[in-house]
Enzyme design. Sequence first.
Site, short mmCIF file in Angstrom:
data_model
loop_
_atom_site.label_atom_id
_atom_site.label_comp_id
_atom_site.label_asym_id
_atom_site.label_seq_id
_atom_site.Cartn_x
_atom_site.Cartn_y
_atom_site.Cartn_z
N LYS A 46 -6.26 4.43 4.42
CA LYS A 46 -5.11 3.56 5.18
C LYS A 46 -3.77 3.99 4.82
O LYS A 46 -2.90 3.20 4.76
CB LYS A 46 -5.43 2.32 5.30
N HIS B 64 -11.32 10.53 1.01
CA HIS B 64 -10.49 9.81 0.40
C HIS B 64 -10.79 9.58 -1.11
O HIS B 64 -10.29 8.66 -1.87
CB HIS B 64 -10.85 8.36 0.83
N SER C 159 -3.09 -2.95 5.51
CA SER C 159 -3.68 -2.04 6.45
C SER C 159 -5.16 -2.01 6.03
O SER C 159 -5.94 -2.00 7.06
CB SER C 159 -2.89 -0.80 6.50
#
Length: 308
Positions: free
Chosen positions: A60, A121, A151
């Site tokens: 995010k 990620h 987020s």
Amino acid sequence: MTKAMGLESELEGLDLKSERRPMLVEVEGVPLLREMEENWDQLKGFQARPDDLLICTYPKAGTTWMQEIVYMIQQGGDPQKYAQVPIYLRNPFIDLFPPEPVPSGLDVAAGMPSPRTIKSHLPIQLLPPSFWKQNCKIIYVARNAKDNAVSYFHFHRMNKFLPEPGTWEEFIEKYIAGGVTYGSWANHVRGWWEAKERHPILYIFYEDVKEDPAREIQKVAQFLGIELPEFVLNQIVQHTDFENMKTNPMTNYTTFSSDFLDQSISPFMRKGTVGNWKEHFTVAQSEQLDHVCAQLLKGSDLTFRTQL
């Protein structure tokens, strides 16, 4: 892209409503989804190719935004070239291990022709070694911790492949302690910041892209060795504006299974702003996160803006 297209059709028929939310397990000290731990040897052994481009972020932090910017640069600013191909089919997410029969991100990547743009990620220390051996170019996007936390909280609420977030108060405590998927935000952003001195890594700040998208898009193009005429740059700036991407079914994940991403709870692309954290954090929470981040980033010249 046969396997990638298969992903879309498999997801349509997958019933995730009956699936329990996943649990986190530690891999080399970092909390990851159990499915990642179960497939860790396969992920660690991923074979990168010399012309692979990796887009990596803490979750995010502008991943989808950068994916779309990169693709538009590669396509010369012409959105019609991929008008019917959702973003998740263009860029395999190698950390993704959904339930069978949906193919993993590794399987999708293996079936794609070169050159590939790959998404991850993973923190720096967990990245498959082949990316370093092949000297692959990497774009890392970092976002300030407070907007990132908000987020990520809303993403947990709507993403059935992530653990239940609990209340905001419960989630922010876990986030500050580094007890969420992919671990500590500060360790993640710092690890990649320091790695750019040793590897071909372009480190981009979410807030900078928001402030001056044309300037940052040019940085990306230069890193990729691509010249952008001004009119093409302007096309890309307009196309990748957050509000345009939010309504674009090729980027907003509305074509993805709603059993997986329930956008009736929270949209995949929610605000895309800098400073929305002020509507969620208490003064005490803000001070606590500031303190922890200051400790973990101590000795580094890495700084973030929490408002523009």
